[in-house]
Design an enzyme around this catalytic site. Structure first.
Site, PDB file in Angstrom:
ATOM      1  N   GLU A  34       0.820  -1.216   0.000  1.00 63.66           N
ATOM      2  CA  GLU A  34       0.000   0.000   0.000  1.00 63.66           C
ATOM      3  C   GLU A  34       0.856   1.270   0.000  1.00 63.66           C
ATOM      4  OE1 GLU A  34       0.270  -2.475   2.170  1.00 63.66           O
ATOM      5  OE2 GLU A  34      -0.759  -2.024   4.065  1.00 63.66           O
TER       6      GLU A  34
ATOM      7  N   SER B 200       8.210  -9.198   4.959  1.00 67.56           N
ATOM      8  CA  SER B 200       8.993  -9.390   6.186  1.00 67.56           C
ATOM      9  C   SER B 200       8.763 -10.791   6.771  1.00 67.56           C
ATOM     10  CB  SER B 200       8.589  -8.327   7.209  1.00 67.56           C
ATOM     11  OG  SER B 200       7.218  -8.465   7.500  1.00 67.56           O
TER      12      SER B 200
ATOM     13  N   CYS C 245      16.251  -6.695   0.211  1.00 69.75           N
ATOM     14  CA  CYS C 245      16.372  -7.957   0.949  1.00 69.75           C
ATOM     15  C   CYS C 245      17.724  -8.613   0.681  1.00 69.75           C
ATOM     16  CB  CYS C 245      15.262  -8.907   0.570  1.00 69.75           C
ATOM     17  SG  CYS C 245      15.415  -9.451  -1.123  1.00 69.75           S
TER      18      CYS C 245
ATOM     19  N   GLU D 291      16.799  -7.257  11.535  1.00 75.57           N
ATOM     20  CA  GLU D 291      16.867  -6.708  10.178  1.00 75.57           C
ATOM     21  C   GLU D 291      16.530  -5.217  10.284  1.00 75.57           C
ATOM     22  OE1 GLU D 291      13.772  -7.744   7.324  1.00 75.57           O
ATOM     23  OE2 GLU D 291      15.235  -7.671   5.709  1.00 75.57           O
TER      24      GLU D 291
HETATM   25  P1  NAD Z   1       5.668  -6.362   4.943  1.00 78.38           P
HETATM   26  O1  NAD Z   1       5.760  -7.748   5.423  1.00 78.38           O
HETATM   27  O2  NAD Z   1       5.325  -5.295   5.921  1.00 78.38           O
HETATM   28  O3  NAD Z   1       4.554  -6.252   3.782  1.00 78.38           O
HETATM   29  C1  NAD Z   1       4.521  -7.155   2.703  1.00 78.38           C
HETATM   30  C2  NAD Z   1       3.082  -7.310   2.235  1.00 78.38           C
HETATM   31  O4  NAD Z   1       2.317  -7.877   3.310  1.00 78.38           O
HETATM   32  C3  NAD Z   1       2.422  -6.005   1.856  1.00 78.38           C
HETATM   33  O5  NAD Z   1       1.648  -6.191   0.692  1.00 78.38           O
HETATM   34  C4  NAD Z   1       1.555  -5.681   3.057  1.00 78.38           C
HETATM   35  O6  NAD Z   1       0.390  -4.978   2.706  1.00 78.38           O
HETATM   36  C5  NAD Z   1       1.212  -7.044   3.613  1.00 78.38           C
HETATM   37  N1  NAD Z   1       1.037  -7.028   5.073  1.00 78.38           N
HETATM   38  C6  NAD Z   1       1.707  -6.248   5.962  1.00 78.38           C
HETATM   39  N2  NAD Z   1       1.292  -6.512   7.209  1.00 78.38           N
HETATM   40  C7  NAD Z   1       0.340  -7.466   7.121  1.00 78.38           C
HETATM   41  C8  NAD Z   1      -0.464  -8.152   8.084  1.00 78.38           C
HETATM   42  N3  NAD Z   1      -0.368  -7.910   9.383  1.00 78.38           N
HETATM   43  N4  NAD Z   1      -1.316  -9.090   7.639  1.00 78.38           N
HETATM   44  C9  NAD Z   1      -1.430  -9.352   6.327  1.00 78.38           C
HETATM   45  N5  NAD Z   1      -0.696  -8.724   5.377  1.00 78.38           N
HETATM   46  C10 NAD Z   1       0.183  -7.790   5.769  1.00 78.38           C
HETATM   47  O7  NAD Z   1       7.037  -6.033   4.183  1.00 78.38           O
HETATM   48  P2  NAD Z   1       7.533  -4.640   3.619  1.00 78.38           P
HETATM   49  O8  NAD Z   1       7.882  -3.736   4.742  1.00 78.38           O
HETATM   50  O9  NAD Z   1       6.605  -4.151   2.583  1.00 78.38           O
HETATM   51  O10 NAD Z   1       8.857  -5.102   2.861  1.00 78.38           O
HETATM   52  C11 NAD Z   1      10.117  -5.210   3.486  1.00 78.38           C
HETATM   53  C12 NAD Z   1      10.404  -6.618   3.924  1.00 78.38           C
HETATM   54  O11 NAD Z   1      10.321  -7.498   2.798  1.00 78.38           O
HETATM   55  C13 NAD Z   1      11.802  -6.791   4.462  1.00 78.38           C
HETATM   56  O12 NAD Z   1      11.750  -7.633   5.583  1.00 78.38           O
HETATM   57  C14 NAD Z   1      12.558  -7.461   3.317  1.00 78.38           C
HETATM   58  O13 NAD Z   1      13.670  -8.224   3.712  1.00 78.38           O
HETATM   59  C15 NAD Z   1      11.490  -8.315   2.751  1.00 78.38           C
HETATM   60  N6  NAD Z   1      11.788  -8.677   1.384  1.00 78.38           N
HETATM   61  C16 NAD Z   1      12.205  -9.948   1.139  1.00 78.38           C
HETATM   62  C17 NAD Z   1      12.528 -10.322  -0.142  1.00 78.38           C
HETATM   63  C18 NAD Z   1      12.995 -11.710  -0.424  1.00 78.38           C
HETATM   64  O14 NAD Z   1      13.052 -12.057  -1.594  1.00 78.38           O
HETATM   65  N7  NAD Z   1      13.335 -12.523   0.548  1.00 78.38           N
HETATM   66  C19 NAD Z   1      12.432  -9.409  -1.194  1.00 78.38           C
HETATM   67  C20 NAD Z   1      11.976  -8.117  -0.910  1.00 78.38           C
HETATM   68  C21 NAD Z   1      11.652  -7.757   0.382  1.00 78.38           C
END
Ligand code: NAD
Length: 495
Positions: free
Chosen positions: A176, A226, A281, A380
């Site tokens: 979002e 995450s 990441c 992280e």
């Molecule tokens: P996030 O987990 O906060 O959000 C990811 C998705 O989950 C978003 O679409 C969000 O709307 C949704 N989301 C968030 N909270 C939620 C909840 N409580 N219930 C259901 N859905 C929920 O991650 P972020 O902050 O957008 O991205 C950063 C994280 O992503 C870092 O930890 C990074 O390491 C990781 N990441 C990992 C990779 C990989 O390939 N391993 C790649 C890119 C990013």
């Protein structure tokens, strides 16, 4: 102010929930958009559109799918600058980095252009006399993608091309925080000629995610984000009978041996540590400096780091942009406070940088003498903070990686081929670089970490992406003896 809605069955569907989420320009701190958060009914309508579209799409010819994928590739290529502009405007990364993100996404479209080859299957003729056995791979149905803020264009492209090329239909739920680039990508796929409903986008928060994880018609969930949310997504969706791949957080170590080329290594550490403000990441967040390389290496990183130009991502001389939100910037700064209080040496202090305006900027920070019990090491941080852990031996560095809960990527810097080869064997992580700090595999290899960096079995995109988005079917067939055929095949008859 820009209103951002949903894309369902090929057209913009206005959000009706009345719940919205602000979208900011992180370089100025101003709100530029309002995102309409989907209701359960709106998610259901996107899934219904995808379900209806699946009935025809699953039988569409490989020739058509290939042609449309080539169209999509061309449209994305033609619009790289516009996609990059949208990325910079909402994520903050510098334009060159944004264009690089799109290029890495295009690799996955190009891979999916080869779907005819990828779905060939296999056959064993005469497994037994007159019996043939073949294995084909068929699409799953409606599949969902849930993506993070840090690669708003590339990560959806890790999923969408392979999923739809395999004959599935897709519902994307982007982050979002920066939804404009993925919305535009979905529009380009419509323009490429994919039928309505093959690719839908619902914007939303936990309400939308939870509905996708539990909806009976969603057959698979591909998630990147995450670690806590990845774990939740995997547990919830598998409990609802879905296939899940959930890629998660990371803490990537770069091991530097005493014989490493200091200039090359320091350049790599700076770009991999601070590129995209450390919000990757695959960012390097720990340098494990082995033996007496530590002093010259820290000095070489310091010199380079001090020259970095930090500023708005759309300014030509900026090498690093702002962080994604004010809260995240403050959280990163608080880690530096804690690291200092825990006894880390603050070689460069990003908290001291001053910036004009209300953007979410933070300077870069280099911490030396970090130890494994400090929170700057354990958590992280996902920001421009590079930690140096001094190790006496190679084995100590290997143990650091093995003992860490994450295992996304890791790299070694050395001139010694034997040491590098040993590292390939020893490294307890899913992706390994040899004198390459960010070893993100090309689109025709798959991407994925180990341990708490991945929940589920299959890695993402490449060959494992094709496996994830298809199910195997083995067909065993027997035909009457040609001698008994009603058509005269020229065989002597059995009578
Ligand atoms: P996030 O987990 O906060 O959000 C990811 C998705 O989950 C978003 O679409 C969000 O709307 C949704 N989301 C968030 N909270 C939620 C909840 N409580 N219930 C259901 N859905 C929920 O991650 P972020 O902050 O957008 O991205 C950063 C994280 O992503 C870092 O930890 C990074 O390491 C990781 N990441 C990992 C990779 C990989 O390939 N391993 C790649 C890119 C990013």
């Amino acid at each position: 102010m820009k209103q951002i809605h949903h894309l369902v069955h090929g057209v913009t569907r206005e959000g009706t929930s009345g719940r919205t989420s602000p979208v900011f320009d992180p370089a100025t701190g101003t709100q530029t958009g309002e995102l309409h958060l989907a209701t359960v009914d709106e998610v259901d309508s996107a899934v219904a559109s995808a379900s209806a579209a699946f009935q025809e799409w699953k039988t569409s010819s490989l020739a058509l799918r290939t042609k449309l994928m080539y169209n999509a590739r061309q449209l994305v290529l033609d619009n790289v600058d516009e996609i990059a502009r949208r990325l910079t405007a909402e994520h903050g990364k510098v334009l060159s980095d944004a264009a690089g993100e799109v290029a890495r996404g295009i690799e996955n479209i190009e891979f999916a252009c080869g779907v005819a080859e990828l779905l060939k299957g296999s056959i064993s003729s005469n497994a037994s006399t007159g019996i043939d056995v073949k294995t084909v791979r068929q699409p799953l149905g409606v599949v969902a993608g849930i993506t993070p803020f840090n690669f708003p264009a590339m990560v959806p492209l890790w999923m969408i091309p392979n999923a739809i090329a395999c004959g599935n239909t897709f519902v994307l739920k982007p982050s979002e925080k920066d939804p404009s680039a993925p919305m535009f990508l979905a529009e380009l796929f419509q323009e490429a000629g994919f039928p309505p409903g093959v690719l839908n986008v619902v914007n939303g928060d936990k309400v939308a995610v939870d509905r996708l994880l539990t909806h009976p018609d969603v057959k698979a969930v591909s998630f990147v984000g995450s670690t806590p949310i990845a774990k939740y997504v995997q547990e919830t969706a598998t409990a609802h009978g879905k296939r899940v791949q959930a890629l998660a957080g990371a803490k990537n170590h770069m091991v530097v041996l005493p014989d490493a080329d200091i200039n090359m290594t320091a350049d790599a550490a700076v770009s991999a540590g601070f590129g995209s403000a450390g919000e990757r990441c695959m960012a390097i967040s720990v340098v494990a400096a082995v033996g007496d390389v530590a002093d010259p290496l820290v000095e070489a990183i310091r010199v380079r780091t001090e020259k970095l130009t930090i500023g708005p991502g759309d300014q030509a001389d900026s090498e690093m942009g702002p962080l994604i939100t004010a809260e995240h910037r403050d959280r990163v700064a608080s880690y530096i406070d804690q690291g200092e209080a825990d006894g880390a040496a603050v070689v460069i202090d990003g908290r001291k940088n001053e910036f004009d305006g209300d953007g979410y900027f933070l300077g870069v920070t280099l911490l030396d003498n970090v130890t494994t019990e400090m929170s700057v090491y354990c958590d992280e941080i996902f920001g421009p903070v590079l930690c140096v852990v001094r190790c006496e031996t190679y084995q100590e560095a290997i143990d650091l990686i093995s003992d860490n809960v994450w295992g996304n990527g890791t790299a070694i810097f050395t001139r010694d081929g034997g040491a590098a080869r040993q590292f390939e064997e020893d490294a307890d992580a899913g992706m390994v670089g040899i004198n390459v700090p960010i070893p993100v595999p090309v689109g025709y290899h798959s991407f994925g970490g180990w341990k708490d960096s991945l929940f589920g079995d299959t890695h993402m995109y490449g060959p494992e992406g094709i496996r994830f988005f298809t199910k195997a079917k083995a067909i065993t067939s027997r035909w009457p003896n040609p001698a008994d055929s009603s058509v005269d095949l020229g065989f002597p008859t059995n009578q």
